[in-house]
Design an enzyme around this catalytic site. Structure first.
Site, PDB file in Angstrom:
ATOM      1  CE1 TYR A   1      88.125   8.444  27.291  1.00 32.29           C
ATOM      2  CE2 TYR A   1      86.729   9.620  28.495  1.00 32.29           C
ATOM      3  CZ  TYR A   1      87.202   9.012  27.516  1.00 32.29           C
ATOM      4  OH  TYR A   1      86.064   9.114  26.393  1.00 32.29           O
TER       5      TYR A   1
ATOM      6  CE1 TYR B   1      86.171   4.226  23.389  1.00 32.17           C
ATOM      7  CE2 TYR B   1      84.773   3.797  24.838  1.00 32.17           C
ATOM      8  CZ  TYR B   1      85.492   4.762  24.467  1.00 32.17           C
ATOM      9  OH  TYR B   1      85.163   5.908  24.688  1.00 32.17           O
TER      10      TYR B   1
ATOM     11  CG  ASP C   1      87.496  16.438  32.270  1.00 27.70           C
ATOM     12  OD1 ASP C   1      86.314  16.293  32.667  1.00 27.70           O
ATOM     13  OD2 ASP C   1      88.111  15.751  31.273  1.00 27.70           O
TER      14      ASP C   1
HETATM   15  C1  LIG Z   1      83.155  10.880  29.853  1.00 30.96           C
HETATM   16  C2  LIG Z   1      84.212  11.704  30.204  1.00 30.96           C
HETATM   17  C3  LIG Z   1      84.497  12.722  29.291  1.00 30.96           C
HETATM   18  C4  LIG Z   1      84.053  12.718  27.832  1.00 30.96           C
HETATM   19  O1  LIG Z   1      82.688  13.080  27.789  1.00 30.96           O
HETATM   20  P1  LIG Z   1      81.729  12.516  26.578  1.00 30.96           P
HETATM   21  O2  LIG Z   1      80.363  12.911  27.096  1.00 30.96           O
HETATM   22  O3  LIG Z   1      81.760  11.057  26.427  1.00 30.96           O
HETATM   23  O4  LIG Z   1      82.122  13.137  25.158  1.00 30.96           O
HETATM   24  C5  LIG Z   1      85.561  13.767  29.506  1.00 30.96           C
HETATM   25  N1  LIG Z   1      86.222  13.686  30.614  1.00 30.96           N
HETATM   26  C6  LIG Z   1      85.934  12.649  31.619  1.00 30.96           C
HETATM   27  C7  LIG Z   1      86.651  12.994  32.869  1.00 30.96           C
HETATM   28  C8  LIG Z   1      85.111  11.858  31.532  1.00 30.96           C
HETATM   29  O5  LIG Z   1      84.772  11.289  32.404  1.00 30.96           O
END
Ligand SMILES: *Cc1c(COP(=O)(O)O)cnc(C)c1O
Length: 421
Positions: free
Chosen positions: A141, A13, A242
């Site tokens: 995110y 970024y 997630d």
């Molecule tokens: C960092 C993150 C991702 C993406 O993971 P990468 O290994 O960077 O592709 C997805 N979801 C959450 C909640 C994250 O913190």
């Protein structure tokens, strides 16, 4: 080296022509990162949630080198191996709910892509091909790939850069009720209305349980998460949790879903999975999801080249064992108390809008976006590695950090705030 880096290497970024400064680092051990000029920094970031045991850990080093002597990699199409099976066993034993199936992939973003594919294929295979959309929360995110970007916050995420290309999903407002508080009146109303009105076209709800990470470092009420899970059940919509940032103890529970006693249908893990050693993530699903996808001969359409990489799965096994063998609950609780005490004084600072702490995460939210390069130089001068973004200065140190090291980090934030006036 620095000149070549500036001229040719992309960093996350940042501009290719006027990049943020990058500090040359030569080694790291425990909670210390050593720069090329000999300075040593206390790590406040765990390299973006990953290095929960600190760096250069003898047990994790040993796991990698032992596996290296066996095989660094072998394709997972048609082969299986003990590190992969052992890691799946461990994950199924410690994750919440009824998860029974494990898909290994390379990174968190890919784990989210796989989760979305699972949900879409499940709905289609079980006779509901019209369920193609996702419902999520603002302020979320989920990663940088296209499927994941489409469920990141539509304002502070990357939607504007890819308008017209991203899938059109549904966004409920960010929960207002704070962690530790009951569900505020009306807080779940918009979510409830959205899921009710669109259930027939929804494959899944995807969210970060309890802690929204890179989208704003916001901690929300367990009641909200419980209400979401109940609404998903009522409307027969899958729930994708997630836990890529929150997994493996960071919030004070092994997984953040546990704060609400919620059992997701699909769960993503990554980041701290290998203790920060190698890139690895996993998407876990229930038998119901897996069997639905495979009804009538269906197969999940994904298969990364480095799927279940033996080095990565071996070190992940050791990292989980290391976590569970040690007093991680006490350490995270101690960190929570230390962060709360160390950051509390900053709440009164005129540049500060909010201070909040949950588990091993401490956040100082400012009124205005911070000058990242200047602030970071201040932190480095104070012996601390802290990477702020937007209006957020935050700490998520390795769990093994000592009180004196934590004091270096919080003192550095104080000095940084002075820069903001
Ligand atoms: C960092 C993150 C991702 C993406 O993971 P990468 O290994 O960077 O592709 C997805 N979801 C959450 C909640 C994250 O913190």
């Amino acid at each position: 080296m620095l000149e070549f880096d500036r001229r040719h290497l992309w960093h996350p970024y940042t501009s290719a022509v006027d990049p943020l400064p990058a500090y040359p680092v030569v080694s790291a051990a425990g909670c210390r990162i050593r720069l090329a000029d000999g300075r040593e920094l206390v790590d406040g970031m765990s390299s973006w949630w990953c290095a929960i045991h600190g760096y250069n850990h003898p047990a994790l080093n040993h796991a990698v080198t032992t596996q290296l002597g066996q095989m660094a990699h072998v394709m997972f199409g048609g082969f299986t191996h003990e590190p992969a099976v052992g890691l799946a066993r461990r994950l199924l034993a410690i994750t919440p709910g009824e998860l029974q199936r494990v898909f290994f992939c390379d990174s968190g973003s890919v784990a989210v892509e796989v989760a979305i594919k699972m949900a879409l294929q499940y709905q289609a295979a079980t006779g509901r091909p019209g369920r193609r959309r996702l419902l999520t929360l603002r302020g979320g995110y989920h990663g940088d790939t296209f499927g994941a970007m489409a469920v990141c916050d539509p304002v502070n995420g990357m939607h504007e850069h890819f308008a017209g290309v991203l899938a059109q999903h549904l966004f409920a407002p960010r929960p207002r009720s704070r962690f530790g508080a009951a569900l505020g009146s009306g807080d779940i109303g918009s979510f409830e209305a959205l899921i009710g009105a669109h259930a027939g076209e929804l494959a899944a709800v995807i969210l970060e349980p309890i802690v929204q990470g890179a989208g704003g470092m916001w901690f929300y009420s367990a009641d909200y998460l419980r209400a979401v899970a109940a609404l998903c059940r009522r409307h027969d919509v899958l729930l994708i949790a997630d836990e890529i940032a929150t997994g493996f103890g960071r919030t004070g529970r092994l997984f953040a879903c546990e704060h609400a006693g919620v059992a997701p249908d699909i769960l993503c893990v990554g980041k701290a999975l290998t203790g920060g050693y190698l890139s690895l993530a996993a998407t876990l699903a229930t038998d119901q999801v897996a069997e639905g996808i495979s009804a009538a001969g269906g197969v999940l359409m994904h298969g990364p080249t480095f799927m279940a990489n033996p080095l990565a799965t071996a070190v992940a096994c050791r990292s989980i064992d290391l976590l569970l063998e040690g007093p991680w609950r006490e350490r995270v609780a101690g960190l929570e108390a230390g962060l709360a005490a160390g950051l509390a004084p900053f709440a009164a600072h005129p540049a500060v809008a909010d201070v909040r702490v949950l588990g091993a995460i401490g956040v100082v939210e400012t009124h205005q976006p911070v000058p990242v390069a200047g602030l970071q130089r201040r932190f480095v001068d104070a012996g601390a590695w802290i990477r702020p973004f937007g209006r957020l200065i935050y700490l998520m140190p390795p769990y093994v950090i000592e009180p004196a090291e934590l004091a270096v980090l919080t003192a550095a934030i104080g000095r940084g705030l002075d820069l903001l006036g």
